[in-house]
Design a protein around this motif. Sequence first.
Motif, short mmCIF file in Angstrom:
data_model
loop_
_atom_site.label_atom_id
_atom_site.label_comp_id
_atom_site.label_asym_id
_atom_site.label_seq_id
_atom_site.Cartn_x
_atom_site.Cartn_y
_atom_site.Cartn_z
N PRO A 16 0.80 -1.23 0.00
CA PRO A 16 0.00 0.00 0.00
C PRO A 16 0.83 1.29 0.00
CG PRO A 16 -0.90 -1.56 1.57
CD PRO A 16 0.41 -2.13 1.09
N ALA A 17 2.07 1.22 0.43
CA ALA A 17 2.90 2.43 0.47
C ALA A 17 3.64 2.68 -0.84
CB ALA A 17 3.92 2.31 1.60
N ILE A 18 3.74 1.70 -1.70
CA ILE A 18 4.53 1.85 -2.92
C ILE A 18 3.91 2.85 -3.90
CG2 ILE A 18 5.41 0.64 -4.96
CD1 ILE A 18 5.88 -1.78 -3.11
N PRO A 19 2.62 2.75 -4.28
CA PRO A 19 2.09 3.72 -5.26
C PRO A 19 2.18 5.18 -4.81
CG PRO A 19 0.65 1.82 -5.13
CD PRO A 19 1.65 1.68 -4.02
N PRO A 20 1.86 5.53 -3.55
CA PRO A 20 2.03 6.94 -3.17
C PRO A 20 3.48 7.41 -3.22
CG PRO A 20 0.59 5.84 -1.62
CD PRO A 20 1.17 4.79 -2.51
N LEU A 21 4.42 6.53 -2.86
CA LEU A 21 5.83 6.91 -2.94
C LEU A 21 6.26 7.12 -4.38
CD1 LEU A 21 7.43 4.58 -0.23
CD2 LEU A 21 7.05 7.05 -0.12
N VAL A 22 5.79 6.27 -5.27
CA VAL A 22 6.10 6.44 -6.69
C VAL A 22 5.52 7.77 -7.17
CG1 VAL A 22 5.55 5.55 -9.00
CG2 VAL A 22 6.31 4.00 -7.21
N ALA A 23 4.31 8.10 -6.75
CA ALA A 23 3.69 9.36 -7.17
C ALA A 23 4.48 10.57 -6.68
CB ALA A 23 2.25 9.43 -6.66
N VAL A 24 4.95 10.52 -5.45
CA VAL A 24 5.73 11.64 -4.90
C VAL A 24 7.04 11.80 -5.67
CG1 VAL A 24 7.00 12.42 -2.87
CG2 VAL A 24 4.67 11.59 -2.63
N VAL A 25 7.72 10.70 -5.93
CA VAL A 25 8.99 10.76 -6.67
C VAL A 25 8.77 11.29 -8.08
CG1 VAL A 25 10.83 9.32 -7.67
CG2 VAL A 25 10.13 8.99 -5.30
N VAL A 26 7.71 10.82 -8.74
CA VAL A 26 7.43 11.28 -10.11
C VAL A 26 7.06 12.76 -10.12
CG1 VAL A 26 5.79 11.02 -12.02
CG2 VAL A 26 6.86 9.02 -11.01
N CYS A 27 6.26 13.20 -9.15
CA CYS A 27 5.91 14.63 -9.07
C CYS A 27 7.16 15.49 -8.89
CB CYS A 27 4.95 14.88 -7.91
SG CYS A 27 3.29 14.30 -8.18
#
Length: 187
Positions: A16-27
């Motif tokens: 559950p923590a992986i997609p939000p972390l990916v989103a933050v890094v991509v942003c």
Amino acid sequence: MSGKIIASLPRSRRFPAIPPLVAVVVCAAWACIAVTVPGTIGPAPPFVLPVFVLTIVTLAVAGAATPLPLIAGAVPVRRQRQAMLVAVAASVPFVAALLINPDRWPGGPTPLIADRVPVFGWFFDGIMSALPLAVDTPVYNLVFSVLTDFGFYLECVLVAAALYVALRLIAALDPDIRDRGQSDREG
């Protein structure tokens, strides 16, 4: 059916923590790249468009994957994958809103995040107005890009969550869905 066994999506305690972390890094990555693009009217460097498309696709997929645990166990794995594809497709109106917005002309009004992010833009515009940043500075443009992309990600999460909740409710009303999904996996 075809005798093909459909493996479940890989899950871990940290999934559950992986997609939000990916989103933050991509942003953050897109914001750093967007700062290099001149704020005036004219051609952008050729690498910007493919990176922007990749950023939007990554944020849409991460937004669809974030609430995926809502339907875990309620529907078969094949339906989870289909639901995720539908959630990504449902984010197309938000992509249109992100791309089709008033152009910035030199000396024009201050840009609004709400023009690009219709659902959460008002909240991020409030944050931007509370920050002591001068318009058209690199720091302002960096924060503006990060908040715009993060708002887009949150819109994708909202659409996916609504879709998954509806799918979970439908699955709860039809108890045979799990049985059919099990038979699809076995044979």
